[in-house]
Design a protein around this motif. Structure first.
Motif, short mmCIF file in Angstrom:
data_model
loop_
_atom_site.label_atom_id
_atom_site.label_comp_id
_atom_site.label_asym_id
_atom_site.label_seq_id
_atom_site.Cartn_x
_atom_site.Cartn_y
_atom_site.Cartn_z
N GLY A 364 0.77 -1.23 0.00
CA GLY A 364 0.00 0.00 0.00
C GLY A 364 0.81 1.28 0.00
N HIS A 365 2.11 1.21 -0.27
CA HIS A 365 2.91 2.42 -0.32
C HIS A 365 2.60 3.22 -1.59
CE1 HIS A 365 5.57 1.78 3.12
NE2 HIS A 365 5.65 0.51 2.77
N ALA A 366 2.94 4.49 -1.56
CA ALA A 366 2.91 5.28 -2.78
C ALA A 366 3.83 4.63 -3.81
CB ALA A 366 3.36 6.71 -2.49
N LYS A 367 3.43 4.70 -5.07
CA LYS A 367 4.23 4.06 -6.12
C LYS A 367 4.19 4.91 -7.38
CE LYS A 367 3.69 -0.39 -7.04
NZ LYS A 367 3.12 -1.61 -7.66
N ILE A 368 5.32 4.98 -8.05
CA ILE A 368 5.39 5.62 -9.36
C ILE A 368 6.11 4.67 -10.32
CG2 ILE A 368 7.41 6.93 -8.57
CD1 ILE A 368 4.90 7.92 -11.35
N VAL A 369 5.47 4.35 -11.41
CA VAL A 369 6.02 3.48 -12.45
C VAL A 369 6.12 4.33 -13.70
CG1 VAL A 369 5.74 1.35 -13.76
CG2 VAL A 369 4.89 1.49 -11.40
N GLY A 370 7.34 4.62 -14.15
CA GLY A 370 7.44 5.49 -15.30
C GLY A 370 8.84 5.93 -15.64
N SER A 371 8.92 7.02 -16.37
CA SER A 371 10.19 7.58 -16.84
C SER A 371 10.81 8.45 -15.76
CB SER A 371 9.93 8.44 -18.08
OG SER A 371 9.15 9.57 -17.73
N VAL A 375 8.88 10.28 -12.54
CA VAL A 375 9.28 10.09 -11.14
C VAL A 375 9.59 11.43 -10.49
CG1 VAL A 375 10.99 9.04 -9.61
CG2 VAL A 375 10.12 7.75 -11.57
N ALA A 376 10.35 12.28 -11.19
CA ALA A 376 10.67 13.60 -10.65
C ALA A 376 9.41 14.44 -10.46
CB ALA A 376 11.65 14.32 -11.58
N ASP A 377 8.48 14.35 -11.39
CA ASP A 377 7.21 15.10 -11.27
C ASP A 377 6.44 14.65 -10.03
OD1 ASP A 377 7.76 16.45 -13.61
OD2 ASP A 377 6.39 15.26 -14.86
N PHE A 378 6.41 13.34 -9.80
CA PHE A 378 5.69 12.79 -8.64
C PHE A 378 6.29 13.32 -7.34
CE2 PHE A 378 4.69 9.81 -5.33
CZ PHE A 378 3.44 9.30 -5.65
N PHE A 405 18.22 5.70 -10.75
CA PHE A 405 17.60 6.83 -10.07
C PHE A 405 18.61 7.96 -9.86
CE2 PHE A 405 16.33 9.14 -6.25
CZ PHE A 405 14.97 9.33 -6.43
N VAL A 406 19.80 7.61 -9.42
CA VAL A 406 20.84 8.60 -9.17
C VAL A 406 21.28 9.29 -10.47
CG1 VAL A 406 23.30 8.82 -8.53
CG2 VAL A 406 21.69 7.64 -7.01
N ASP A 407 21.38 8.51 -11.53
CA ASP A 407 21.87 9.05 -12.80
C ASP A 407 20.83 9.86 -13.56
OD1 ASP A 407 24.40 7.95 -12.45
OD2 ASP A 407 23.89 6.09 -13.49
N HIS A 408 19.54 9.57 -13.37
CA HIS A 408 18.53 10.18 -14.23
C HIS A 408 17.44 10.97 -13.49
CE1 HIS A 408 20.15 8.19 -17.78
NE2 HIS A 408 20.26 7.09 -17.06
N VAL A 409 17.12 10.62 -12.25
CA VAL A 409 16.10 11.36 -11.51
C VAL A 409 16.74 12.47 -10.67
CG1 VAL A 409 14.27 11.23 -9.79
CG2 VAL A 409 14.54 9.39 -11.46
#
Length: 434
Positions: A364-371, A375-378, A405-409
């Protein structure tokens, strides 16, 4: 609207191998790698490369059902974080320890020692443990009732805090001229006599020259929220919507103010599951592939364990068995971890298989599946709305997902002015702006 810190707080939640499905099954390393210290160090180094605030190590005092089919945190988290401290320079080191089955003097000394060897990067995630299985590992036949557990926890935290304060930061002066090493006027007994503990003190540990270890609370019950508002610097919780997180954040601040604390001194850090790829379509396929790595019988077993029923009572291709769920957990608005999961099952009208796959894909955690942009928008949307102060980031695969995540978000968050471009502090307390 409540105030927000200058930058979003980001912890890396070290779930061995990753959060979604059974990522260890498709990794190039042998399965045993994911319960070893090399894996932990790799994740911590990836997090530090991205200037993240901390590596977060959850724990439980007994083996659980999920541990039979996937790697879990078998290393003692304090030992693991001590080793990680020797391989890193800036990343915060948060270790979980229960107030239910420990001694406050020992834990106060252990966390003070972790703070000393890491030069102020230590954090304690204090949890209150229920369930009789854990109790039986500590010479008890059953767990204490909830109210008694939380009363013990409050006294435990009072004792630990007093022990940490039993030395002033300058108590160790090592004066070679006079031969005096410790200044006895700056070290005091605490002489605590309470309902559960009798502790004389002072603490035998180096002085906390970089400040106390930060305190983090995890628990969604009414008792847990009250305890967090009274003692915690940060609260880790599960929220599937920004509105739910905002409500909890305001509740914590209101209760902190009632307890005489600065309401902005407590941070809310929901868990955030991240499945990251070049595009949303690719990320969705990645999530499906990882979830598919859990066989049906294991999914049924894990769901049964979460519900507290035998897996044999579950039929995956059937309506969700609400009749098997305890009424207090299934009630709308209930706040325990199981209740958050069940609320999502209800709102999404999932059948048993859907619920089992939800559990496999992160509960039930928040989740973002995407580019990376999604992810940054979320993260930006939740943070700028005041719903939270940051996130415990739960990557689908570790360490590869965290590297992505480190390289792109992280660069996107940096360009938006939401995240640091270098460490500005040497301590976890400084990273959090406390």
């Amino acid at each position: 609207m409540v105030s927000s810190p200058e930058h979003v707080i980001l912890n890396a939640n070290l779930i061995p191998g990753g959060t979604i499905g059974s990522p260890w099954r498709r990794a190039s390393q042998p399965g045993e790698h994911f319960v070893g210290i090399d894996h932990y160090v790799d994740v911590a180094r990836a997090a530090e490369r991205g200037f993240l605030d901390a590596v977060f190590l959850a724990d439980s005092p007994n083996l659980q059902s999920k541990d039979w089919n996937s790697p879990s945190r078998l290393l003692d988290p304090l030992v693991a974080q001590a080793v990680i401290s020797a391989h890193t320079e800036h990343i915060g080191l948060i270790a979980t320890a229960t107030t239910s089955y420990n001694d406050p003097y020992n834990l106060a000394r252990q966390f003070a020692s972790l703070s000393a060897v890491s030069r102020g990067r230590a954090g304690w995630n204090f949890v209150v443990t229920g369930g009789d299985a854990a109790a039986r590992n500590y010479s008890l036949s059953e767990a204490l009732p909830k109210q008694a557990r939380y009363a013990r926890a409050a006294e435990f935290l009072d004792v630990v805090s007093a022990l940490w304060d039993s030395w002033t930061p300058d108590a160790l002066h090592a004066d070679k001229t006079t031969g005096s090493y410790l200044d006895s006027t700056k070290i005091s007994a605490i002489d605590h006599v309470g309902a559960t503990f009798r502790v004389a003190g002072p603490l035998k540990a180096p002085p906390l020259t970089d400040g106390r270890p930060i305190l983090i609370q995890a628990g969604a019950s009414t008792h847990g929220v009250e305890l967090g508002a009274r003692y915690a610097d940060a609260v880790y919780s599960a929220h599937s919507t920004a509105e739910s997180a905002l409500t909890r954040r305001q509740e914590l601040r209101d209760q902190a103010a009632s307890a005489g604390r600065d309401p902005n001194s407590i941070k809310l850090l929901p868990g955030l599951i991240v499945v990251l790829a070049d595009t949303e379509t690719t990320a969705l396929q990645r999530e499906k592939e990882l979830t598919d790595l859990i066989p049906d019988e294991v999914q049924a077993y894990n769901l049964g364990a979460r519900l507290g029923v035998d897996a044999g009572e579950l039929e995956l291709d059937a309506p969700f068995p609400w009749h098997l769920v305890p009424p207090d957990e299934a009630a709308p608005g209930a706040r325990g971890q199981l209740s958050v999961f069940l609320e999502y099952v209800r709102t999404q009208a999932l059948d048993t298989r859907g619920a089992a796959r939800l559990l496999a894909a992160g509960s039930g955690h928040a989740k973002i599946v995407g580019s990376p942009e999604q992810v940054a928008d979320f993260i930006e949307a939740w943070f700028r709305s005041g719903s939270c102060d940051g996130f415990n980031v739960m990557m689908d695969e570790l360490p590869s997902g965290l590297d992505t995540f480190v390289d792109h978000v992280v660069p996107l968050l940096q360009r938006r002015g939401l995240f640091r471009t270098e460490y500005r502090s040497t301590t976890l307390r400084g990273h959090y702006g406390l």
